[in-house]
Design a protein around this motif. Sequence first.
Motif, PDB file in Angstrom:
ATOM      1  N   ASP A 200     -35.086 -63.855-101.779  1.00  0.00           N
ATOM      2  CA  ASP A 200     -34.116 -63.073-101.010  1.00  0.00           C
ATOM      3  C   ASP A 200     -34.714 -62.545 -99.709  1.00  0.00           C
ATOM      4  N   LEU A 201     -36.029 -62.371 -99.682  1.00  0.00           N
ATOM      5  CA  LEU A 201     -36.677 -61.903 -98.455  1.00  0.00           C
ATOM      6  C   LEU A 201     -36.593 -62.947 -97.345  1.00  0.00           C
ATOM      7  N   GLY A 202     -36.585 -64.231 -97.718  1.00  0.00           N
ATOM      8  CA  GLY A 202     -36.532 -65.289 -96.728  1.00  0.00           C
ATOM      9  C   GLY A 202     -37.785 -65.397 -95.893  1.00  0.00           C
ATOM     10  N   ARG A 203     -38.929 -65.032 -96.473  1.00  0.00           N
ATOM     11  CA  ARG A 203     -40.198 -65.103 -95.754  1.00  0.00           C
ATOM     12  C   ARG A 203     -41.152 -66.052 -96.468  1.00  0.00           C
ATOM     13  N   GLY A 204     -41.792 -66.940 -95.741  1.00  0.00           N
ATOM     14  CA  GLY A 204     -42.859 -67.760 -96.291  1.00  0.00           C
ATOM     15  C   GLY A 204     -42.460 -68.603 -97.482  1.00  0.00           C
ATOM     16  N   GLY A 205     -43.478 -69.037 -98.233  1.00  0.00           N
ATOM     17  CA  GLY A 205     -43.255 -69.891 -99.389  1.00  0.00           C
ATOM     18  C   GLY A 205     -43.180 -69.095-100.679  1.00  0.00           C
ATOM     19  N   VAL A 206     -42.349 -69.574-101.596  1.00  0.00           N
ATOM     20  CA  VAL A 206     -42.208 -68.957-102.918  1.00  0.00           C
ATOM     21  C   VAL A 206     -42.289 -70.058-103.961  1.00  0.00           C
ATOM     22  N   GLY A 207     -43.346 -70.019-104.765  1.00  0.00           N
ATOM     23  CA  GLY A 207     -43.506 -70.971-105.851  1.00  0.00           C
ATOM     24  C   GLY A 207     -43.292 -70.279-107.186  1.00  0.00           C
ATOM     25  N   TYR A 208     -42.552 -70.918-108.064  1.00  0.00           N
ATOM     26  CA  TYR A 208     -42.195 -70.325-109.362  1.00  0.00           C
ATOM     27  C   TYR A 208     -42.895 -71.101-110.469  1.00  0.00           C
ATOM     28  N   TYR A 209     -43.724 -70.405-111.271  1.00  0.00           N
ATOM     29  CA  TYR A 209     -44.509 -71.025-112.336  1.00  0.00           C
ATOM     30  C   TYR A 209     -44.207 -70.314-113.666  1.00  0.00           C
ATOM     31  N   PRO A 210     -43.062 -70.648-114.287  1.00  0.00           N
ATOM     32  CA  PRO A 210     -42.651 -69.926-115.500  1.00  0.00           C
ATOM     33  C   PRO A 210     -43.567 -70.122-116.699  1.00  0.00           C
ATOM     34  N   VAL A 211     -44.197 -71.284-116.822  1.00  0.00           N
ATOM     35  CA  VAL A 211     -45.098 -71.523-117.950  1.00  0.00           C
ATOM     36  C   VAL A 211     -46.389 -70.728-117.786  1.00  0.00           C
ATOM     37  N   SER A 212     -46.965 -70.792-116.599  1.00  0.00           N
ATOM     38  CA  SER A 212     -48.205 -70.061-116.323  1.00  0.00           C
ATOM     39  C   SER A 212     -47.956 -68.585-116.039  1.00  0.00           C
ATOM     40  N   ASN A 213     -46.695 -68.204-115.879  1.00  0.00           N
ATOM     41  CA  ASN A 213     -46.278 -66.808-115.732  1.00  0.00           C
ATOM     42  C   ASN A 213     -46.773 -66.158-114.444  1.00  0.00           C
ATOM     43  N   PHE A 214     -46.456 -66.773-113.303  1.00  0.00           N
ATOM     44  CA  PHE A 214     -46.713 -66.110-112.037  1.00  0.00           C
ATOM     45  C   PHE A 214     -45.806 -66.676-110.956  1.00  0.00           C
ATOM     46  N   VAL A 215     -45.698 -65.902-109.885  1.00  0.00           N
ATOM     47  CA  VAL A 215     -44.972 -66.324-108.693  1.00  0.00           C
ATOM     48  C   VAL A 215     -45.974 -66.411-107.551  1.00  0.00           C
ATOM     49  N   HIS A 216     -45.952 -67.517-106.842  1.00  0.00           N
ATOM     50  CA  HIS A 216     -46.772 -67.693-105.650  1.00  0.00           C
ATOM     51  C   HIS A 216     -45.968 -67.207-104.451  1.00  0.00           C
ATOM     52  N   VAL A 217     -46.566 -66.345-103.624  1.00  0.00           N
ATOM     53  CA  VAL A 217     -45.953 -65.941-102.356  1.00  0.00           C
ATOM     54  C   VAL A 217     -46.958 -66.176-101.241  1.00  0.00           C
ATOM     55  N   ASP A 218     -46.462 -66.612-100.082  1.00  0.00           N
ATOM     56  CA  ASP A 218     -47.354 -66.809 -98.949  1.00  0.00           C
ATOM     57  C   ASP A 218     -46.610 -66.517 -97.648  1.00  0.00           C
ATOM     58  N   VAL A 219     -47.350 -66.546 -96.552  1.00  0.00           N
ATOM     59  CA  VAL A 219     -46.764 -66.280 -95.242  1.00  0.00           C
ATOM     60  C   VAL A 219     -46.772 -67.549 -94.387  1.00  0.00           C
ATOM     61  N   GLY A 220     -46.671 -68.693 -95.054  1.00  0.00           N
ATOM     62  CA  GLY A 220     -46.540 -69.962 -94.364  1.00  0.00           C
ATOM     63  C   GLY A 220     -45.083 -70.241 -94.048  1.00  0.00           C
ATOM     64  N   PRO A 221     -44.727 -71.526 -93.843  1.00  0.00           N
ATOM     65  CA  PRO A 221     -43.330 -71.888 -93.577  1.00  0.00           C
ATOM     66  C   PRO A 221     -42.414 -71.466 -94.718  1.00  0.00           C
ATOM     67  N   VAL A 222     -41.170 -71.180 -94.415  1.00  0.00           N
ATOM     68  CA  VAL A 222     -40.195 -70.783 -95.432  1.00  0.00           C
ATOM     69  C   VAL A 222     -39.840 -72.003 -96.274  1.00  0.00           C
ATOM     70  N   ARG A 223     -40.095 -71.925 -97.592  1.00  0.00           N
ATOM     71  CA  ARG A 223     -39.837 -73.035 -98.493  1.00  0.00           C
ATOM     72  C   ARG A 223     -39.898 -72.509 -99.923  1.00  0.00           C
ATOM     73  N   ARG A 224     -39.512 -73.332-100.855  1.00  0.00           N
ATOM     74  CA  ARG A 224     -39.555 -72.960-102.276  1.00  0.00           C
ATOM     75  C   ARG A 224     -39.861 -74.174-103.135  1.00  0.00           C
ATOM     76  N   TRP A 225     -40.422 -73.931-104.318  1.00  0.00           N
ATOM     77  CA  TRP A 225     -40.697 -75.012-105.256  1.00  0.00           C
ATOM     78  C   TRP A 225     -40.888 -74.421-106.646  1.00  0.00           C
ATOM     79  N   VAL A 226     -40.868 -75.298-107.633  1.00  0.00           N
ATOM     80  CA  VAL A 226     -41.068 -74.900-109.027  1.00  0.00           C
ATOM     81  C   VAL A 226     -42.238 -75.687-109.592  1.00  0.00           C
ATOM     82  N   GLY A 227     -43.163 -75.007-110.228  1.00  0.00           N
ATOM     83  CA  GLY A 227     -44.306 -75.644-110.873  1.00  0.00           C
ATOM     84  C   GLY A 227     -44.288 -75.371-112.358  1.00  0.00           C
ATOM     85  N   SER A 228     -45.418 -75.581-113.005  1.00  0.00           N
ATOM     86  CA  SER A 228     -45.500 -75.399-114.458  1.00  0.00           C
ATOM     87  C   SER A 228     -46.028 -74.026-114.807  1.00  0.00           C
TER      88      SER A 228
END
Length: 228
Positions: A200-228
Motif C-alpha cells: 500500500d505504501l507503493g515504495r520500492g520492492g516487496v517480496g512475500y515469503y509465507p513459508v519462511s515467514n518474512f517480508v522483504h522490503v527495499d528502496v529499489g524499483p517499485v515491484r512485487r513478488w512471492v517466494g517460498s
Amino acid sequence: MIERRKLLGLGLGVLGAAAIGPMAALAQSRLGISDPISDLLQRQLDLSEDVADEGLPAAARAVAPAAAPVSQVRGAAHAPRWLKLHNIHTQEKLEAVYFDKGEYVPDAVQALDRVLRDYRTGDVYSMHPELFDTLSTLHQKTGSKAHFQVISGYRSPKTNAMLNQRSGQVAKRSLHMDGKAMDIYLEDVALDRLRAAALDLGRGGVGYYPVSNFVHVDVGPVRRWVGS
C-alpha cells in the motif's frame, strides 16, 4: 552522548556488549558452514531484487502510484520518527528516535546500522535512511507495538557470494549489499497484513515469503513478488 541524541535503548541480549567482538569472529569462522538461517536465506528468490519494474511480468508489477515520502506528508517533516528492531541472530534490541527536528540523528542511525550489520562477518554498513522511513511508516500503519524481527539486513560481498554459490537463487548483486533491503516480520501482525501494508505504501520492492515467514522490503524499483 547517545542519550542526548534520543537513542532510547540498545539491549545486547544474553551475550552482552563485551561479546560483540568475539561474536564477529565466531560469525567469520562459520562462514560457509550450513546453519538454519543460511538454509532459510537459500530459499529466498533474491533474484527479484535486481529486476527493474519494467522487466517483471505484468502480474508482478506494482499497480499503485508511489506514495509521497514521509518527509512530504503535511506535518511530518519535523516530527520524530521511531524505529524498534530486534536482530534474531545477535539478540540485540534497539528502540530509537532516529529522526527529529527535521534531520536524522547521527548516533541513533549509527546504532541502527550496527544492529543491522552482517552477523556472519561483523561488517557494518550505512543503511539507506529511506529504508528506516519505510519501516517506521509500516509500524504506524499496522499499529504494531512490537520490534521488527530482522532476519537479514546488510550482507557483505563475502556473505552474499557464499549464499549465491550455495543456492543459485541469491542475486549476485543483492540490494542487501547496498544497505537498501531488509527481511522482516512483526510478532503482533499477521504476515499477509504486513505485506499488504508494504504494498500500500507503493515504495520500492516487496517480496512475500509465507513459508519462511518474512517480508522483504527495499528502496529499489517499485515491484512485487512471492517466494517460498
